[in-house]
Design an enzyme around this catalytic site. Sequence first.
Site, short mmCIF file in Angstrom:
data_model
loop_
_atom_site.label_atom_id
_atom_site.label_comp_id
_atom_site.label_asym_id
_atom_site.label_seq_id
_atom_site.Cartn_x
_atom_site.Cartn_y
_atom_site.Cartn_z
N GLU A 462 0.94 -1.12 0.12
CA GLU A 462 0.08 0.11 -0.06
C GLU A 462 0.90 1.22 -0.01
O GLU A 462 2.13 1.12 -0.20
CB GLU A 462 -1.02 -0.03 1.21
CG GLU A 462 -0.49 -0.38 2.59
CD GLU A 462 0.21 0.60 3.13
OE1 GLU A 462 -0.09 1.27 4.04
OE2 GLU A 462 1.63 0.42 3.06
N GLU A 465 4.07 1.43 1.67
CA GLU A 465 5.18 0.56 1.07
C GLU A 465 5.86 -0.51 1.89
O GLU A 465 6.96 -1.30 1.22
CB GLU A 465 6.53 1.61 0.51
CG GLU A 465 5.73 2.80 -0.09
CD GLU A 465 6.75 3.31 -1.26
OE1 GLU A 465 7.77 2.59 -1.54
OE2 GLU A 465 6.45 4.30 -1.69
#
Length: 732
Positions: A462, A465
Site C-alpha cells: 500500500e 510501502e
Amino acid sequence: MSSTFTMMGQRGPARAKRRPCRGLMLLAGLLLVGCASSKRSIAPGHPGAPALWTPANKAGFGTARSAASRVWYTLGSRGDLTEVYYPTLSTPSVRELRFVVSDGRTFAELESEATEHRVELADPRSLTFRQVNTARSGRYRLTKTYVTDPERHVVLIGVRFESLSGEPYSLHVVYDPSLSNDGMDDVGTSQEGALLASDGTSASALLAAPALTRTSSGYLGVSDGWSDLQDNFQQDWAYASAAPGNVVQTAQLEVDGRDRQQVTLALGFGTTPDEARVAARDSLASGFEQVAERYAAGWHGYLDGLPRAPASAQPWQVTYDVSLMVLAASEDKTYRGAYIASPSMPWVWGTGDLERPSGPYHLVWSRDLYQVATALLAAGDRPGAERALDHLFQVQQKPDGSFPQNAEVSGKPRWTSLQLDEVALPIVLAWQLGRADAATYTGHIQKAADFLVANGPVSPQERWENQGGYSPGTIAAEIAGLICAADLARRNRDTASAVRYESTADSWQRQVDAWTLTSNGPLAPHPYYLRITKDGNPNAGTSYSLGDGGPAAVDQRHVVDTSFLELVRLGVKPANHPAIVQTLPVVDAQLQVQTPQGPLWHRYDFDGYGETREGGEWVISEPGTGQTLGRAWPLFAGERGEYALAAGQPADGYLATMAGSGSEGYMLPEQVWDGRPPTGQPGFVAGKGTFSATPLTWTHAQFIRLAWSIQVGYPIAQPTVVACRYTGICQR
C-alpha cells in the site's frame, strides 16, 4: 544525520605539512611528477574518507526556469551549499561547498560550525535564496546569494564577506564534488585559477571573480583544504592533482573582509572539464546581477502566467508561491514531466549503505507524481500536469499496464515492488485531464484498467510501502481508477470494457467495508477502518511485523492510519458514511499530535520511519526494537482539510497548520518534531521539520490543492464521475 556533518570537519591527529614524494602518475592524460612542496604535486591519501551525502532538511532549493540550464542547487540547514544536481534530477553531482575563515595565526573555522545561520528568500516570487552566516565570536559575517544561470549549467554565488572586528581575515572555499551520483571516482586538478573535477562522464569547474588563488585538490579527511587549515590556520598545501577518489578542492579568495568584501563564485558543469570551465567563465563575464535578474525574471514569468493565489491562500501568499515554484523546479529538464519526490537523501539513503547510487527520493513515484500533477492542474499549470501524465504513460508504464514502484527520471525502474494505487491514479489523472483520445485509451488507460481487474483489489504494497493486503486507501484508488476508465472506455465506444470495469468497481465498493472495517477491534467499541488486513477478514486477530523497528507481531486490528479518507476524497464513500465518521476519533486518538501550528498526524501506529529519541538518523533495525520513531506529517493536515470540506466543515485551519510547518525558506517538510524526544531541545523545534525529506513535493502539492479546494468548497481533485455513482453528488 550527525555522521554526515563530521567527515569534512573532523580534526584527528595533527598532520605534517610536507608529504613524501609519490613519483610518477598518469592522471587524466597528464604526466604529473611531484612532491608535496611542489605546485605540481599529486595529493596523498588516496582514496580519502568514504563519500556520504548531506542531511535531507534543505533550507532552499532552486533552478532556472529555462531548459537550457540543467543544474539544480540545494542549501543545507547549516548555512552551506549542499547537493547540486546535474545533468538530471536523479543525478546529484556535488556533495557540498563551504567556506573557512582564518586570521592566519590563531584560528580557522568552518562557517557551518562557527556561525549562526539564517536563510532568506531574497525575492518572494523567485527561488533566489540568501544565506547569512554570522560568527558566534562576532568577528565576521558571510552573506551568500544563489541563482543558476538560465543560459548555462552554472550555479552562481554572490558572496559578501564582512569583517565585523575591523581585522583582515582570509576566506577559503572548500568544494566536494561527487559527480554522476558517486563521490569516490572523481579526478581533481588545479589549473590556472580554476578547480576542475571529472569522472569521465561529467565534469565541474569552480572559478571566481576576482580569480581564485592558492588552489589545491586533495582527498577528504587526509589532504583536503580543511585538514590543511586546521594545522596552522594557513592554506599552504598546493596539490595540483588527485587521482580518482573522494576528491575535495580548495582555494583562497581575493577578499579580506575589510578592504575587499565582494567575490562571485561560478560552479559550472559539462561533459568535460573544458566545457564546464567555459560555462563558468561565461557566467562570470555576464556578471552576477545580470544573471540574477534573468533568473528572477523566469520565475516571475511563470507565476504571472498562472491565476492569482486563491483567497484562502492569501495569508500564506509566499508559501503558496514557493510551493508552486518548488513543484515546477522538481521537474527534470531532459525528461519533461518527470517530477521527483524530493531533492534530498534522508538518513541511511544518503550513506550508500543501502544503495549506490543514492536514492530513493530523487526518483519519480507514480503516486507522488499524481499528487504533483493534480496540484498543478488546480493552480492553472495545465501544461505541467499534461507533461506529468505523458511521462507516466509514455516513459514509466510497463507493457502489461502497470507502473514501477519508482524510477529514475529516465524511466529506468529502481525498486521493483507493485503498488496498485500507483496503477490506478494515472487513470484518474487522465480522466481529470480529459484525455479521451483513442491512442491514450487503447495504449495506456485500457492496459492499466485491465491490470487492475486482473490483479486487484489486494495490493502487494500500500502507499506506505512496507505492507501488502487489503488497504481501504488503495482500494479507493482502484475503484476510482476503474470508474474513470469505464467513462473513457464509453467515449471510445468500448462498451464491453466499460461494463467490466464498472461491475468490478461496484463489487469492490460493496465489499471494501467487509475487507477492512473491523467490528471487534480493541481501539473502539464500534467499527473502524484498519490500515490493512492481511486476509480480508478485519475481525480476525491476524498479526504481522510492521518493520522499521516496530512490533515483530502486531494484531492487524490495532493498526490504523488516515488512508481510509481516500474513500471520501475520491468519491467512493460519502463523507457522512457511518464507518468514516466513527473511524475519525479512533485515528485521532491513536495518531493525532498537537503542535504549536495545529494538529498533525502520524502515518500509523508504531511507525518507526524517523529519527531516534536522541535525534539520531533513522536506520533499518530489527522488528520490535523501537529504535526509531516516525514523527508527524504535515501533508495529513491537508488530507484532513479535504475531508472537512467534503463534510461541509471549514478547512482554513488545516491550511494554516501546513504553512506553519515551513522553514525560514518556506520549504515544507515530510515530518516535524511532534512532542516526543528530542522535541524542545536546541535544534528540535516542535512543529518544525525533522531531518526528513525537505522540501517534499507531496507536501507542497497538498498545500496548493487544499488552498484551491477551500476556494471552490469541495475536494477539487475528486472525480465527479466516481462521486456521482457512489455518493449522488453529480454537480459541482
